[in-house]
Design an enzyme around this catalytic site. Structure first.
Site, PDB file in Angstrom:
ATOM      1  N   MET A 298       0.828  -1.203   0.000  1.00 38.50           N
ATOM      2  CA  MET A 298       0.000   0.000   0.000  1.00 38.50           C
ATOM      3  C   MET A 298       0.860   1.250   0.000  1.00 38.50           C
ATOM      4  SD  MET A 298      -3.273  -0.605   2.490  1.00 38.50           S
ATOM      5  CE  MET A 298      -2.363  -1.395   3.797  1.00 38.50           C
ATOM      6  N   ALA A 299       0.408   2.262  -0.721  1.00 42.34           N
ATOM      7  CA  ALA A 299       1.138   3.528  -0.778  1.00 42.34           C
ATOM      8  C   ALA A 299       1.118   4.252   0.555  1.00 42.34           C
ATOM      9  CB  ALA A 299       0.540   4.417  -1.866  1.00 42.34           C
ATOM     10  N   CYS A 300       0.140   3.936   1.408  1.00 40.50           N
ATOM     11  CA  CYS A 300      -0.027   4.689   2.656  1.00 40.50           C
ATOM     12  C   CYS A 300       0.487   3.934   3.878  1.00 40.50           C
ATOM     13  CB  CYS A 300      -1.502   5.043   2.852  1.00 40.50           C
ATOM     14  SG  CYS A 300      -2.623   3.648   2.663  1.00 40.50           S
ATOM     15  N   THR A 301       1.294   2.882   3.669  1.00 37.64           N
ATOM     16  CA  THR A 301       1.866   2.174   4.812  1.00 37.64           C
ATOM     17  C   THR A 301       3.369   2.108   4.679  1.00 37.64           C
ATOM     18  OG1 THR A 301       1.579   0.038   3.710  1.00 37.64           O
ATOM     19  CG2 THR A 301      -0.188   0.747   5.180  1.00 37.64           C
TER      20      THR A 301
END
Length: 357
Positions: A298-301
């Site tokens: 994921m881009a947000c992790t």
């Protein structure tokens, strides 16, 4: 969008005629969002992100029982876990090796619980699994449970049928269907509108009192246009992306690269590919091929063991060698061919150098 950054730069909540014209533009976009999620009734609450919309669905009503899967997006899992700390019951559904929810467990869980809120992703952001929402919604209806569908990943890629699913909440995000970043929406069914709500952002009375703050009108207008195009192009886009994904799979298999697919072969997001390359460090791999726009998760992790892969029973090495690719409208067949060639050739080069694969 541009007129709403210049000549029509007015607050939609104001009383002046110019403000009312801006308000009408915002209201038109609510209709566009309803068309995207497959309904004509209910209400649409604009937020700054799908994360905020999911938080509003999970934390807005005072749910006493929440039911989620372990591969939900963190913007569902973390607020659900916080509600558990605050005294709510939280049931985590078992899933199979492809990430599909155990329907029998859902049936049994709801049969012994007070009316619950079930939150389910339509499509997973990592392994691209599409959940059987028709069956899930039927179980929820039998037990009087509220159903929240996080359709962030499926917006503009596969049909969203909130009406057919009898969903109560649907989250969609602008940038996932090629609109501007910084705006998303939570659709509420008429039943959901009757709940007692606790706004998560306090201030003025914007968004029916559920989400305070001045609306990002230019982004909302862009979101509306993106919704229109997503509905118009849905079938053609899905077929195109499906062909690109199939081509990429075929090229990987033909290359002789030692990899394991993650997620199902069918009932998946079109154009999505997720594999684990045996023995590889895909962060190093991708650093060597900047022309390939891909990710390891994921881009947000942050980096580390992927919780989604862990939840479906994959070992920690699978996260180290994970590679996630998603084709889009602008992706061409030549792009797929070049990406597959660069990935396989670079992986084999690193393997020969390190003796790791």
């Amino acid at each position: 969008m541009l007129p709403f950054m210049a000549d029509q730069f007015f607050q939609p909540s104001g009383d002046h005629l110019a403000c009312r014209e801006v308000s009408q533009a915002v209201e038109r976009v609510r209709t566009c969002v309803k068309a995207l999620v497959g309904v004509s009734d209910g209400d649409v609450i604009f937020t700054a992100s799908a994360t905020e919309a999911n938080n509003l669905a999970i934390r807005g009503p005072a749910w006493q029982t929440l039911v989620v899967a372990p591969i939900e997006h963190p913007s569902v899992l973390r607020p659900a876990q916080q509600r558990q700390l605050e005294g709510a019951n939280l049931h985590i559904l078992p899933i199979d090796k492809f990430g599909v929810i155990d329907l029998e467990d859902l049936e049994q869980a709801l049969s012994r619980m007070p009316p619950a809120m079930v939150s389910v992703q339509h499509g997973n952001q990592i392994i691209h699994t599409i959940q059987p929402l028709s069956e899930i919604s039927a179980i929820c209806r039998r037990h009087g449970a509220f159903l929240h569908v996080d359709a962030t990943q499926t917006s503009g890629r596969v049909p969203i049928s909130a009406s057919a699913w009898a969903a109560d909440f649907v989250t969609v995000s602008s940038h996932k269907c090629y609109g501007p970043k910084g705006v998303a929406a939570l659709w509420l069914s008429p039943r959901a509108q009757q709940l007692a709500w606790h706004p998560q952002i306090l201030g003025g009375g914007q968004e029916r009192g559920l989400r305070a703050g001045s609306l990002n009108v230019p982004a909302i207008v862009g979101f509306g246009r993106a919704c229109d195009l997503a509905v118009e192009r849905l079938e053609a886009d899905a077929q195109y992306l499906r062909c690109l994904g199939t081509d990429f799979w075929a090229r990987l298999e033909k290359s002789g690269l030692d990899f394991t697919p993650n997620g199902p072969a069918q009932n998946r997001l079109p154009g999505g590919v997720h594999v684990s390359i045996r023995g590889a460090d895909t962060r190093t791999l991708l650093a060597r091929i900047p022309r390939v726009i891909a990710s390891t998760g994921m881009a947000c992790t942050q980096a580390g063991v992927d919780p989604v892969l862990t939840a479906i029973g994959r070992p920690s090495e699978a996260s180290r060698g994970a590679l996630r690719i998603q084709a889009g409208r602008g992706t061409t067949g030549d792009d797929i061919a070049e990406a597959a060639d660069l990935i396989t050739s670079t992986a084999k080069e690193l393997s020969a150098r390190w003796g790791s694969i």
